[in-house]
Design a protein around this motif. Sequence first.
Motif, short mmCIF file in Angstrom:
data_model
loop_
_atom_site.label_atom_id
_atom_site.label_comp_id
_atom_site.label_asym_id
_atom_site.label_seq_id
_atom_site.Cartn_x
_atom_site.Cartn_y
_atom_site.Cartn_z
N LYS A 177 -1.25 9.50 -2.29
CA LYS A 177 -2.49 9.66 -1.60
C LYS A 177 -2.05 9.71 0.04
CE LYS A 177 -7.43 8.50 -0.50
NZ LYS A 177 -8.12 7.43 -0.92
N ARG A 196 -17.17 11.28 6.25
CA ARG A 196 -16.02 11.05 7.25
C ARG A 196 -14.93 9.87 7.17
NH1 ARG A 196 -18.25 13.78 11.24
NH2 ARG A 196 -17.10 15.53 10.72
N THR A 197 -15.84 8.90 6.80
CA THR A 197 -15.22 7.48 6.72
C THR A 197 -14.32 7.57 5.49
OG1 THR A 197 -17.07 6.30 7.66
CG2 THR A 197 -15.67 4.78 6.35
N THR A 241 -14.89 4.64 12.93
CA THR A 241 -16.27 5.23 12.71
C THR A 241 -17.07 4.99 14.03
OG1 THR A 241 -16.38 4.03 10.17
CG2 THR A 241 -18.19 4.86 11.41
N PHE A 259 -8.19 15.14 0.46
CA PHE A 259 -7.69 14.63 -0.87
C PHE A 259 -8.00 15.32 -1.97
CE2 PHE A 259 -8.55 10.53 -3.41
CZ PHE A 259 -7.56 10.39 -4.00
N SER A 260 -6.96 15.72 -2.71
CA SER A 260 -7.44 16.69 -3.86
C SER A 260 -6.31 16.13 -4.90
CB SER A 260 -7.27 18.02 -3.36
OG SER A 260 -7.45 18.89 -4.49
N LEU A 283 0.80 -1.36 -0.09
CA LEU A 283 -0.01 0.04 -0.02
C LEU A 283 1.07 1.24 0.08
CD1 LEU A 283 -2.87 -0.96 2.43
CD2 LEU A 283 -3.27 -0.21 0.00
N PHE A 306 -10.39 5.99 4.51
CA PHE A 306 -9.94 5.27 3.18
C PHE A 306 -8.56 6.29 2.80
CE2 PHE A 306 -13.76 3.34 3.10
CZ PHE A 306 -13.42 2.16 2.06
N THR A 307 -7.99 6.85 3.75
CA THR A 307 -6.63 7.58 3.40
C THR A 307 -5.63 6.59 3.00
OG1 THR A 307 -6.46 7.36 5.67
CG2 THR A 307 -6.85 9.57 5.10
N GLY A 346 -14.00 10.57 -2.50
CA GLY A 346 -13.48 9.30 -2.83
C GLY A 346 -12.29 9.24 -3.89
N ASP A 350 -6.18 3.75 1.29
CA ASP A 350 -6.79 2.77 0.27
C ASP A 350 -6.84 3.77 -0.93
OD1 ASP A 350 -7.58 0.49 -1.08
OD2 ASP A 350 -9.25 0.31 0.38
N LYS A 351 -6.87 3.09 -1.99
CA LYS A 351 -7.16 3.71 -3.62
C LYS A 351 -8.59 2.98 -3.85
CE LYS A 351 -3.79 4.32 -6.55
NZ LYS A 351 -2.75 3.75 -7.54
N ILE A 352 -9.47 4.18 -4.03
CA ILE A 352 -10.64 3.45 -4.45
C ILE A 352 -10.88 3.50 -5.94
CG2 ILE A 352 -13.14 4.16 -4.55
CD1 ILE A 352 -12.96 5.60 -1.88
N ILE A 361 -1.18 6.72 9.29
CA ILE A 361 -1.52 7.86 8.67
C ILE A 361 -2.07 8.81 9.82
CG2 ILE A 361 -2.80 9.27 6.99
CD1 ILE A 361 -2.86 6.93 5.23
N ASN A 403 0.03 3.27 -3.47
CA ASN A 403 -0.74 4.45 -2.87
C ASN A 403 0.10 5.56 -2.32
OD1 ASN A 403 -3.37 5.52 -3.36
ND2 ASN A 403 -4.10 4.84 -1.40
N THR A 460 -4.62 -2.40 4.98
CA THR A 460 -5.18 -1.18 4.74
C THR A 460 -5.57 -0.19 5.97
OG1 THR A 460 -6.22 -2.02 2.62
CG2 THR A 460 -7.04 0.31 3.60
N GLN A 493 -0.12 12.55 1.16
CA GLN A 493 -1.00 13.73 1.19
C GLN A 493 -1.77 13.83 2.61
OE1 GLN A 493 -3.97 14.09 -1.69
NE2 GLN A 493 -3.54 16.28 -2.08
N ALA A 494 -2.29 12.64 2.79
CA ALA A 494 -3.02 12.55 4.10
C ALA A 494 -2.09 12.37 5.17
CB ALA A 494 -3.79 11.13 3.95
#
Lengths: 428, 428
Positions: free
Chosen positions: A27, B141-142, A142, B334-335, A20, B147-148, B214, B150-152, A316, A24, A309, A30-31
């Motif tokens: 991203k 928020r999730t 969550t 995320f941008s 990962l 998902f920071t 996402g 992970d790559k969707i 992160i 990734n 993940t 960035q996070a």
Amino acid sequence: MTVKIALLGFGTVASGVPYLLKENKIKIEQAAKSEIEIAKVLVKDDEEKNRLLADGHEYNFVTSIDEILTDTDVEIVVELMGRIEPAKTFITRALEAGKHVVTANKDLLAVHGADLLAIAQKHQVALYYEAAVAGGIPILRTLANSFTSDKITRMLGVLNGTSNFMMTKMVEEGWSYQAALAKAQELGYAESDPTNDVDGIDAAYKAVILSQFGFGMTINFEDVVHRGIRDVTTDDVVLAQELGYVIKLVASIEETASGLAAEVSPTFLPKHHPLASVNGVMNAVFVESIGIGESMFYGPGAGQKPTATSVVADLIRISRRLNDKTVGKSFNEFSRPAQLAKAEDIKSDYYFSIQTPDQPGQILRLAEIFNAQQISFKQILQSQANGQTARIVIVTHAMNKKQLDNVSKDLKAVADFEIHNILRVLGE
Amino acid sequence: MTVKIALLGFGTVASGVPYLLKENKIKIEQAAKSEIEIAKVLVKDDEEKNRLLADGHEYNFVTSIDEILTDTDVEIVVELMGRIEPAKTFITRALEAGKHVVTANKDLLAVHGADLLAIAQKHQVALYYEAAVAGGIPILRTLANSFTSDKITRMLGVLNGTSNFMMTKMVEEGWSYQAALAKAQELGYAESDPTNDVDGIDAAYKAVILSQFGFGMTINFEDVVHRGIRDVTTDDVVLAQELGYVIKLVASIEETASGLAAEVSPTFLPKHHPLASVNGVMNAVFVESIGIGESMFYGPGAGQKPTATSVVADLIRISRRLNDKTVGKSFNEFSRPAQLAKAEDIKSDYYFSIQTPDQPGQILRLAEIFNAQQISFKQILQSQANGQTARIVIVTHAMNKKQLDNVSKDLKAVADFEIHNILRVLGE
């Protein structure tokens, strides 16, 4: 900026972490506001080290935990060895050395979590473990972040992928418990000693952790009544289907008037319940609350990439908090005194499968026994009468644990009745 | 410590906020690290104010936004009026006045979100909107927090409760579109002008916001191809069932080699797909990613308490960050540059329902047309032959949008073929 981490163990899950971090990279950086670098990897011995190097893994493999603990550049330790020892000692020492810790070790957290969290708190370091419950499902974060505004009344979880795989085969394809277990072992889902999975122990560990996040209560593993799928028969599966249910191993954590009731047991789920269609090795947590009402979080319960993940999401988060200088907060800050429910407050519908003589008047005899405990019937089914014995199946309306004990005793006291099974039923 | 907030509007959702603040006071204060106090409530005019006071609502009702904006004690403004104006002006002015803003206004965020976020950024204040997508499901928020790592690759959402309620009635009870709409209006799920719901506009708004969280891409509302459920017939529903599918209004956001493809359309879902059992007014977001694999987040898409739960979760988050002195960060960090997919990269299976003359050789004629575009069949079904016309139904293997356009044109060019419907099909 770079955050240096060390991995303890380099098994299946651990090797998902570099996957990962590489796939990734943009991203994640960035996070995290930092690059995350695997500075050291602890392996068992030189043999393992040489094998991994020969396989082309280019890490700084070390064989002594001290090389990590004394390395002031390493800020986060990721424990992925599993089991209690030496993981417990290593995590303790890492926290005491001022290092943040990420782990997926549910056994350890369920049994020694409170102690480890106290050590983390004392040293103002983070101890995160999103991967410990329902592997890839981001359920703990969550609960900690989004359910802050809500009050949870009950959580129901399909939390053990192995037993869910087995129950799915038993329900959808009519397999026996033994056939399902053999297949699970063949596919590597179940170990040669499947006790933790099939006896509900693994799910009970997770229920302990979910109780903390969902209800703010730290309960003991022993407080989770647990029973696995070992004695669920194909008969039970077929009868459940006739009555409109599917059987799954379900962890239920509920707040009653007197306190928390946590239980893992094979449970009849109404066919249309969202949990009823959680099949194979997938997991799900179904939440009932005063605000949202009903919600469900579904995903893989284990596996290299899903677990990695969750681990990297924790990395992160710690990295960000290092950046914000807010690191050291508990993963879960919801906390109240733990209080366990009284037996008379723990209520459920139940399924009774009883063998009786194949003679007139058996249902009347049964009805009298249940009626004496003020338990009423919701569904009743007579089947498999062969001239000598008959099978009578009852689904009751809600009764409490005292009524359940009493009626079970009363039924056992009747010489020509034989109880085949008694299982929890989730009401519609 | 106390954080003072002001509510703009006091409709159904807004009145759920004090319910939660009261019912869940201890947990909320523990999480927020502050008491959250509703200091002022903006209503339209004195008439509304007097009516609410007469109903026993004991708030400091004001009728001018200035009374809130100039009140330095008010730190957070909660906008729950809906629609574009005056919400847009009020939020803009609140952000410019240095106040943090929480809103559930998806229309506004989908169309003017980028501008508002820039204003928030400029003034270093928070603009949070968990409730804007899938009401009670904590999906934004999730995505932002978990998902920071992970790559969707694709998100599929059942995002509009009204049309999902209608489709559920059409699928499970065989109702017509008109009957389902009348019932939805009777139950208050659909407005007298149901355009936003049934034409996929509402779901497209949410797809814009999900694309940001996402995929890190800010796309325009116009970039989301949207089509609603208006022309889904009972025939389509029945044929879908025969072929092993259920039809739902699905938002699909997918990253292709050339960029993002976002589309809202009635879609054939395989019966065993987790989204297929999301019924009634419930919503769900199904996520496909390289790490977790498949996950799903399920819950109520609207309603007073679910929406208020998301709003209060945002309030708690802002309050905590005020406490940590880290407030002002974007809800979603995320941008990446937005890039839209080329037509030839947007691929899907499709369902074609075509009326042909009831004569031999029609399937051959159809096969030639599809074959000319290099589209192959997955399933084919001939039905309703009445001597004059016959219905031929085809489910294809994947084709891209160019192939879809071409084959649609070619079919239309055949005088004695009539296309009844063409719908997206989610492959197994």
